[in-house]
Design an enzyme around this catalytic site. Structure first.
Site, PDB file in Angstrom:
ATOM      1  N   CYS A  80       0.836  -1.200   0.000  1.00 49.00           N
ATOM      2  CA  CYS A  80       0.000   0.000   0.000  1.00 49.00           C
ATOM      3  C   CYS A  80       0.878   1.260   0.000  1.00 49.00           C
ATOM      4  CB  CYS A  80      -0.972  -0.048   1.177  1.00 49.00           C
ATOM      5  SG  CYS A  80      -2.294   1.175   1.061  1.00 49.00           S
ATOM      6  N   HIS A 100      -3.936  -4.940  -0.058  1.00 46.19           N
ATOM      7  CA  HIS A 100      -3.506  -5.524   1.224  1.00 46.19           C
ATOM      8  C   HIS A 100      -3.629  -7.044   1.147  1.00 46.19           C
ATOM      9  CE1 HIS A 100      -2.964  -1.921   3.679  1.00 46.19           C
ATOM     10  NE2 HIS A 100      -3.895  -1.385   2.915  1.00 46.19           N
ATOM     11  N   GLU A 123      -2.669  -9.179   3.187  1.00 43.95           N
ATOM     12  CA  GLU A 123      -2.990  -9.715   4.518  1.00 43.95           C
ATOM     13  C   GLU A 123      -4.483  -9.627   4.815  1.00 43.95           C
ATOM     14  OE1 GLU A 123      -1.685  -6.795   3.850  1.00 43.95           O
ATOM     15  OE2 GLU A 123      -2.072  -5.307   5.408  1.00 43.95           O
TER      16      GLU A 123
END
Lengths: 193, 262
Positions: A77, A175, A177
């Site tokens: 990001c 993202h 994750e």
């Protein structure tokens, strides 16, 4: 394998640590230059505002550390955006690993882009066994334009680099994750580089 | 293309899911983490946890829950319920929440939005608004809709946007609990007025309501609780139907679910 997450005081980095742990690896959050330079894999996260984040990185002297890295390094990001020469956000000087300017979305669509977007195309080992039709979760108002560095392209009113690579430096705008199965696959691919 | 989002909402009291849930094969239907993983696996795009605990211990127990969710859930989640200060937000974000939603505290003290945005960034600040249409006027209500205010809904969401809110979560009290569809007219008006994403809440009863909220209400995301908790609408099935109606949506295939179970 020594995995570190560069901890320079920005954003939600616990989630990244947890995501790596769910894959069966251990990652350390650190601001120690020595520890970062001795790692096998480095995550360079970032959430928030560019100028502020870059100032925190500089204050800790970690801008030089990140530039020196020779191992696979993944900017996430804002981390990816800071790898560029400059950002329109706060007119911020970045790390200068990529010769480009990070731009603000200027279109009729809502800003920030929040949610799940897919790819127009992807290439390279980072995207092994991931199809362009898989979705990743993003939250951002600024984007890296397309260039020689682009390894994944997505579209939000304009096509942009949703992932990039220059030498050992990789960056993803989304993202991983927080991107469910597809994101976990990408993290695993990075850890296996 | 950016997809529309489907967001199950879990009401939490003393670290348990309330309002009841009906997953027969869950070991413990009241465990929010277990329910959340289930939703994540079957295609929820995000989750909202709304804490309705009233005790002094609230802050600590909520922070513990957020940590557990962050450890186990691989999609974004928002935490709301009684958040009123930078300290509240800081603890929740540090423990792994992706976003927080603020409601009454923002109406009482609008500069709080600016303070939170300056400190944490727009991307994680959701302004939640409960409003009721009274004689053709949408009025903002506080404390979970209990306390009416003279504040106009549309003026308030514009102000919240100007102050830097990243998203608006709008619950229509006229529609909430009715299962008769979302407040599409008000949502469409709001969508023309502000240029940040809008999450629609209140009124989901069937699949058609979700189609309408995206097509007519122009919502960016739809939030619901009971239709998901009671398994009246399975998320995967809902998303297939939305996709067939031409609504951009992230489909989770059986193969990906299989892959993740291994």
């Amino acid at each position: 394998m020594k995995i570190v997450i560069v901890d320079y005081g920005v954003g939600n980095i616990q989630s990244l640590k947890f995501a790596i742990e769910r894959l069966g690896y251990q990652a350390r959050l650190t601001e120690s230059s020595e520890e970062i330079l001795n790692a096998d894999k480095v995550f360079f996260p970032g959430v928030g505002e560019a100028k502020n984040a870059m100032a925190m990185l500089n204050d800790k002297g970690l801008d030089q550390t990140v530039r020196q890295l020779k191992v696979p390094t993944l900017g996430i990001c804002l981390g990816m955006q800071l790898m560029c020469q400059q950002s329109e956000e706060g007119n911020t000087q970045g790390l200068g690993l990529l010769p480009c300017v990070v731009k603000r979305f200027e279109n009729h669509l809502k800003v920030p882009q929040i949610g799940w977007n897919h790819f127009d195309w992807v290439k390279g080992d980072l995207f092994q066994s991931l199809k362009p039709t898989e979705y990743m979760y993003s939250v951002h108002s600024y984007y890296v334009p397309l260039g020689d560095w682009t390894i994944a392209c997505s579209d939000y009113g304009t096509p942009y680099s949703s992932a990039l690579q220059i030498d050992n430096f990789y960056g993803v705008q989304f993202h991983p994750e927080k991107s469910s199965f597809s994101g976990s696959q990408l993290l695993l691919n990075f850890l296996k580089l | 293309m950016l997809t529309k989002r489907i967001i199950p909402c879990l009401d939490i009291k003393d670290n348990r899911t309330v309002k009841g849930v009906n997953f027969l094969d869950l070991r413990d239907a009241g465990d929010p983490v277990e329910l959340a993983s289930r939703y994540a696996k079957y295609g929820a795009d995000e989750l909202v946890f709304l804490d309705i605990t009233a005790t002094h211990e609230k802050r600590k127990t909520l922070a513990e829950l957020v940590l557990k969710v962050a450890q186990q859930i691989d999609i974004p989640f928002t935490v709301g319920g009684g958040i009123s200060s930078i300290e509240d937000v800081s603890v929740l974000l540090q423990n792994g929440a992706d976003k927080v939603s603020i409601n009454s505290a923002a109406v009482k003290n609008p500069p709080l939005i600016n303070d939170l945005v300056d400190r944490f960034g727009s991307q994680c600040i959701v302004v939640a608004v409960d409003a009721k249409k009274i004689e053709d006027q949408w009025k903002v209500h506080l404390v979970g809709g209990k306390v009416p205010t003279p504040v106009d809904l549309f003026e308030w969401v514009s102000e919240a946007t100007d102050r830097g809110a990243g998203e608006i979560l709008f619950t229509s009290m006229n529609h909430d609990g009715t299962k008769a569809g979302f407040a599409n007219e008000a949502l469409a008006t709001m969508s023309k007025l502000i240029n940040i994403p809008i999450i629609a809440s209140g009124g989901a009863g069937n699949i058609h309501h979700f189609i309408e909220v995206f097509k007519k209400g122009k919502a960016d995301a739809a939030l619901a609780a009971s239709v998901f908790h009671y398994k009246e609408i399975p998320i995967g099935y809902l998303k297939e139907k939305l996709s067939k109606k031409g609504i951009p949506i992230r489909l989770v295939t059986k193969e990906t679910i299989q892959r993740s179970i291994k």
